[in-house]
Design a protein around this motif. Structure first.
Motif, short mmCIF file in Angstrom:
data_model
loop_
_atom_site.label_atom_id
_atom_site.label_comp_id
_atom_site.label_asym_id
_atom_site.label_seq_id
_atom_site.Cartn_x
_atom_site.Cartn_y
_atom_site.Cartn_z
N LEU A 175 -5.31 5.96 20.84
CA LEU A 175 -6.52 5.37 21.40
C LEU A 175 -7.10 4.29 20.49
O LEU A 175 -7.50 3.22 20.97
CB LEU A 175 -7.58 6.45 21.65
CG LEU A 175 -7.25 7.47 22.74
CD1 LEU A 175 -8.24 8.61 22.71
CD2 LEU A 175 -7.23 6.81 24.12
N ALA A 176 -7.15 4.54 19.19
CA ALA A 176 -7.80 3.62 18.27
C ALA A 176 -6.92 2.44 17.88
O ALA A 176 -7.44 1.37 17.53
CB ALA A 176 -8.25 4.36 17.02
N VAL A 177 -5.60 2.62 17.90
CA VAL A 177 -4.68 1.57 17.46
C VAL A 177 -3.96 0.94 18.66
O VAL A 177 -4.01 -0.27 18.86
CB VAL A 177 -3.67 2.12 16.44
CG1 VAL A 177 -2.67 1.03 16.04
CG2 VAL A 177 -4.40 2.64 15.22
N VAL A 178 -3.29 1.76 19.45
CA VAL A 178 -2.51 1.20 20.56
C VAL A 178 -3.44 0.64 21.64
O VAL A 178 -3.30 -0.51 22.07
CB VAL A 178 -1.55 2.26 21.14
CG1 VAL A 178 -0.76 1.68 22.32
CG2 VAL A 178 -0.57 2.72 20.05
N CYS A 179 -4.40 1.43 22.07
CA CYS A 179 -5.41 0.91 23.00
C CYS A 179 -6.43 0.04 22.26
O CYS A 179 -7.10 -0.80 22.88
CB CYS A 179 -6.13 2.04 23.72
SG CYS A 179 -5.10 2.92 24.91
N GLY A 180 -6.56 0.28 20.97
CA GLY A 180 -7.39 -0.58 20.14
C GLY A 180 -8.88 -0.36 20.25
O GLY A 180 -9.67 -1.26 19.97
N ILE A 181 -9.31 0.85 20.61
CA ILE A 181 -10.74 1.12 20.82
C ILE A 181 -11.37 1.59 19.51
O ILE A 181 -11.02 2.67 19.00
CB ILE A 181 -10.95 2.19 21.90
CG1 ILE A 181 -10.21 1.83 23.19
CG2 ILE A 181 -12.43 2.39 22.18
CD1 ILE A 181 -10.17 2.96 24.20
N ILE A 194 -12.26 -3.88 21.22
CA ILE A 194 -10.99 -3.52 21.86
C ILE A 194 -9.94 -4.50 21.36
O ILE A 194 -10.00 -5.70 21.66
CB ILE A 194 -11.07 -3.59 23.40
CG1 ILE A 194 -12.29 -2.82 23.93
CG2 ILE A 194 -9.77 -3.08 24.01
CD1 ILE A 194 -12.20 -1.34 23.82
N ALA A 195 -8.98 -4.01 20.56
CA ALA A 195 -7.92 -4.85 20.00
C ALA A 195 -6.58 -4.16 20.24
O ALA A 195 -6.02 -3.53 19.33
CB ALA A 195 -8.16 -5.11 18.52
N PHE A 217 -13.24 -8.25 22.96
CA PHE A 217 -11.82 -7.99 23.20
C PHE A 217 -11.02 -8.95 22.34
O PHE A 217 -11.22 -10.18 22.42
CB PHE A 217 -11.49 -8.19 24.67
CG PHE A 217 -10.07 -7.84 25.04
CD1 PHE A 217 -9.75 -6.55 25.45
CD2 PHE A 217 -9.05 -8.79 24.97
CE1 PHE A 217 -8.43 -6.22 25.79
CE2 PHE A 217 -7.74 -8.46 25.30
CZ PHE A 217 -7.43 -7.17 25.72
N ALA A 218 -10.14 -8.42 21.49
CA ALA A 218 -9.36 -9.24 20.57
C ALA A 218 -7.89 -9.18 20.94
O ALA A 218 -7.32 -8.10 21.11
CB ALA A 218 -9.58 -8.75 19.13
N TRP A 219 -7.29 -10.38 21.05
CA TRP A 219 -5.85 -10.45 21.36
C TRP A 219 -5.29 -11.74 20.78
O TRP A 219 -5.83 -12.83 21.02
CB TRP A 219 -5.61 -10.40 22.86
CG TRP A 219 -4.15 -10.51 23.23
CD1 TRP A 219 -3.47 -11.63 23.62
CD2 TRP A 219 -3.18 -9.46 23.21
NE1 TRP A 219 -2.15 -11.35 23.83
CE2 TRP A 219 -1.94 -10.02 23.60
CE3 TRP A 219 -3.25 -8.11 22.90
CZ2 TRP A 219 -0.77 -9.25 23.68
CZ3 TRP A 219 -2.08 -7.34 22.99
CH2 TRP A 219 -0.87 -7.92 23.38
N ASP A 220 -4.24 -11.61 20.00
CA ASP A 220 -3.49 -12.75 19.48
C ASP A 220 -4.42 -13.73 18.75
O ASP A 220 -4.34 -14.95 18.92
CB ASP A 220 -2.76 -13.46 20.62
CG ASP A 220 -1.65 -14.39 20.11
OD1 ASP A 220 -1.17 -14.15 18.99
OD2 ASP A 220 -1.31 -15.36 20.82
#
Length: 786
Positions: free
Chosen positions: A702-708, A720-721, A767-770
């Motif tokens: 939840l905290a790493v893969v979903c990034g919450i 959310i990363a 929301f963080a991505w790339d």
């Protein structure tokens, strides 16, 4: 009349343990007047091994709407009303914070004669290490209509000779107490019900009047506080399979409780039951007849071969149970239920039966599952279906390692260690959202502190132990609570103790800024080559491991002090953290290797120290990415075991390499391939098959893969990363103080992602991505990113 007496029953219950209301460090609560006396058998001294039954008959013309009592015992008790078991407790604690529960017993009463009964057991020198005790005693305080039931001279007590220690052998690594021998021929059957003749019972000794911590002063050794955690779950379960048997064979309906297992006179029989997954439960055997027969009951996490090796957990050929056995001697009556006072942990349970001159029938064998009443309020799914099994087994591991405290493991120690508990607390907050046990644990370690400042490594514990690095991880626990919950008053209170821990370490810093020689057991991890798990330099001085842990804890404390309006204290610990971090940089960085050494001698390197360098923000930016990559790729480094991999994952996330997380789950896949149904303490050969720190994937998914993660204290903002790594899609949901957070991320066939995020009302985030960030508003947000 005091404030407490003015409260109604509903308010009374809301303030006490049966609904799990929290309390900070046993802080002063409304003072319940304790007219009741702690009572005990007059001829049983102190902590001698004993099982004592307490009994009181009460006459009622009618059953009132509420019949509230406060109850506690030392060390443990089962409370009965008219023969029905209604409560087991109290929660394990120390004498300065001894819990009482508040119960409304009205629904168990009837017009006429009612019997209140309590069985209190104390195994004396054979008590589990997790059990603190002053002496065997019981207290019950009535309120209003129930006041006449308060413990005192009108109660009666009986010391039951039926119980004794079945095996006094000190089995290495099993400090959870000794097995019990129960002789049904001398037990006072029916004592909990009306009509029992208690003429042979005696009046109890009056030990002391009840006393509330911080208010009452009655010279009592137990300072009573409302129990802060709820009653444990109790759920019926059955055995699904017979693995093997000898002697008379049970019929097809036996395991369902529909067909008795008949054993002729002077016959031996044995049965090995397979639960098919590990459980924590009370075994229950119902028997008819068979006077003088003996039933021996063994239980184990796994079977072992002649060399003591476990192997695949499903294999039974040439394998046996080598752990101690409970023993039951029968009295020949029908319908006798045999049950241990304390739960057992097993996948395999074996009954060895020797009939005497009478035949017997095993009418039923079943059990009652018990654990903290967590509810699974989170979920995770992905394009890799194998992760679903890791999630399921991880959650079972977490559940079996939580009762009235967190346990490191349910079979061996049942001790609440800081190192294990920090991981368990985060799993709890993410998967359940119930913070009562995490708050209890954080306060318990506060209560365990020594005058010099350090906490105990585990608490409660009758065998005191100190692991200084665990005191630093306790500060991380406080920080975790601060980030995930809005509980500033509690955090302020805990920080007073955290500062004492930091002072202990600061006083032991050398002139060069690194820690000097440290007393106690400075456990870091069960890493290969680390004697007793102690990292290099911890004993003789110069340990980068200890230094970086200290720098992290000091920085976390400074962050909390600053946010809570104490900039001067924040500045002190910011400067101290910086000084120690600079010392590690100057003395332990090896440019040619691109790594931090374990000590200034620069002869050994570990995943541990380099992970801590990233987590403590000594290594940032591109250096952090390079160090994190070497942590994973350089096999010459001292490798982390399952416990410290939790911190390696924190380093990957901090360094921006969270996409490499999913392939790191191979050790968990290996455990599943060995037939484990919970996750073990360490890779094979392992002592414990169920160890809480190995349930960390339930947090990481939840905290790493979903990034919450929280983006502000109290989870007031959300970050959310996602880090999908090799996955094509992920979906997760978790509880939040204001509702629930859900995330769905899908990779698009042409590149990029589509994401849907739902946040609670009033909660915003990012929301963080790339490398790009997008704002998240409360409610539903849809995102398309290249």
């Amino acid at each position: 009349m005091g404030r407490w007496h003015a409260l109604g029953a509903a308010a009374l219950l809301a303030m006490t343990g049966d609904v799990g209301a929290g309390f900070a460090r046993g802080a002063a609560a409304p003072d319940p007047k304790w007219d009741a006396q702690w009572i005990a058998h007059p001829e049983v001294v102190g902590q001698a091994y004993s099982v004592q039954h307490f009994r009181r008959e009460i006459e009622l013309r009618a059953v009132p709407d509420a019949w509230v009592v406060r109850v506690s015992a030392d060390p443990r008790c089962q409370l009965f009303v008219n023969g029905e078991r209604v409560w087991t407790g109290p929660a394990r604690a120390d004498l300065e914070h001894w819990p009482f529960a508040t119960l409304d017993l009205a629904r168990h009463l009837r017009p006429g004669t009612n019997v209140l009964g309590a069985t209190v057991w104390n195994h004396g020198e054979y008590n589990p290490w997790s059990q603190i005790s002053h002496r065997t005693a019981f207290i019950l305080q009535g309120e209003g209509p129930s006041k006449a039931a308060s413990t005192g001279p009108k109660w009666k007590v009986f010391a039951d000779p039926s119980y004794s220690v079945a095996d006094t052998t000190r089995y290495p690594g099993i400090p959870t107490g000794r097995p019990v021998r129960f002789d049904a021929r001398t037990h006072p059957w029916g004592w909990q019900t009306p009509g029992y003749d208690d003429a042979a019972w005696v009046a109890p000794a009056l030990v002391s009047r009840g006393a509330t911590r911080g208010v009452s002063d009655a010279g009592s050794p137990w300072w009573l506080v409302p129990q802060s955690v709820p009653s444990l779950e109790q759920a019926a379960q059955r055995f699904p399979a017979i693995a093997r048997s000898s002697g008379p064979v049970p019929g097809a309906g036996f395991l369902a409780g529909k067909e008795p297992w008949l054993i002729p006179a002077r016959t031996s029989a044995s049965i090995l039951l397979d639960q098919r997954e590990l459980t924590t439960a009370y075994p229950e055997i119902v028997v008819d007849g068979g006077r003088d027969a003996e039933i021996r009951m063994k239980w184990a996490e796994a079977l072992v071969d002649a060399k003591g090796q476990k192997g695949h957990r499903n294999d039974i050929e040439g394998r046996s149970i080598t752990t101690p056995a409970d023993a039951f001697v029968l009295d020949g009556a029908a319908g006798r239920e045999l049950r241990t006072h304390t739960f057992r942990t097993w996948r395999y349970l074996q009954l060895d039966i020797q009939a005497a001159d009478d035949p017997l029938a095993i009418r039923d064998i079943r059990s009652t599952f018990t654990a903290y009443p967590f509810r699974e309020n989170a979920s995770f799914a992905s394009s890799d279906p194998s992760l679903a099994e890791i999630w399921r087994v991880g959650w079972r591991t977490q559940r079996l390692c939580a009762g009235d405290t967190f346990y490191d493991c349910p079979f061996y120690e049942q001790l609440q260690y800081v190192g294990d508990t920090r991981v368990q607390a985060l799993i709890t907050l993410y998967v359940s959202g119930d913070d009562r046990l995490t708050r209890q644990a954080t306060a318990a370690f506060f209560n365990s502190r020594m005058p010099e400042g350090l906490t105990a490594s585990r608490h409660p514990s009758a065998q005191r132990q100190v692991i200084p690095p665990y005191s630093l991880f306790w500060i991380a626990m406080i920080h975790d609570h601060w980030m995930h919950r809005r509980d500033d008053a509690f955090v302020r209170e805990m920080l007073d103790g955290a500062e004492g821990v930091l002072h202990w370490f600061e006083r032991r810093l050398r002139a060069d800024g690194l820690p000097g020689p440290l007393a106690w057991w400075n456990f870091g991890d069960w890493a290969e080559g680390w004697a007793r798990g102690v990292p290099p330099g911890a004993v003789e001085g110069g340990s980068a491991f200890i230094a970086l842990q200290y720098a992290l804890a000091a920085r976390q404390a400074a962050e909390m002090f600053s946010a809570l309006g104490e900039p001067e204290r924040a500045a002190i610990w910011t400067r101290s953290a910086g000084r120690v971090a600079r010392a590690v940089e100057e003395r332990c960085w090896v440019d040619a290797k691109g790594l931090y050494a374990d000590t200034p001698e620069k002869v050994s390197f570990s995943q541990h120290v380099n992970a801590l360098a990233i987590i403590s923000a000594l290594a940032t930016g591109e250096r952090a990415r390079q160090v994190a990559a070497r942590i994973l790729d350089d096999a010459t480094l001292t490798q982390c075991t399952l416990y410290f991999r939790f911190y390696v994952v924190r380093a990957l996330a901090a360094a921006g390499l969270a996409d490499r997380y999913v392939p790191q789950l191979k050790p968990w896949r290996d455990m599943l391939a060995l037939g484990l149904t919970t996750f073990a303490e360490k890779p094979e050969p392992t002592r414990s098959d169920c160890h809480a720190w190995s349930a960390c994937p339930n947090y990481d998914l939840l905290a790493v893969v979903c990034g919450i993660t929280p983006d502000a204290p109290g989870f007031r903002r959300v970050r959310i990363a996602p880090a999908l790594g090799p996955l094509q899609w992920v979906e997760g949901k978790m509880p939040h103080p204001d509702g629930a957070i859900s995330v769905r991320v899908d990779r698009k066939s042409g590149g990029g992602i589509e994401a849907t995020v739902a946040l609670p009302d009033g909660v915003a985030g990012v929301f963080a991505w790339d490398g790009q960030e997008r704002p998240l508003a409360p409610g539903l947000t849809k995102i398309a990113a290249p």
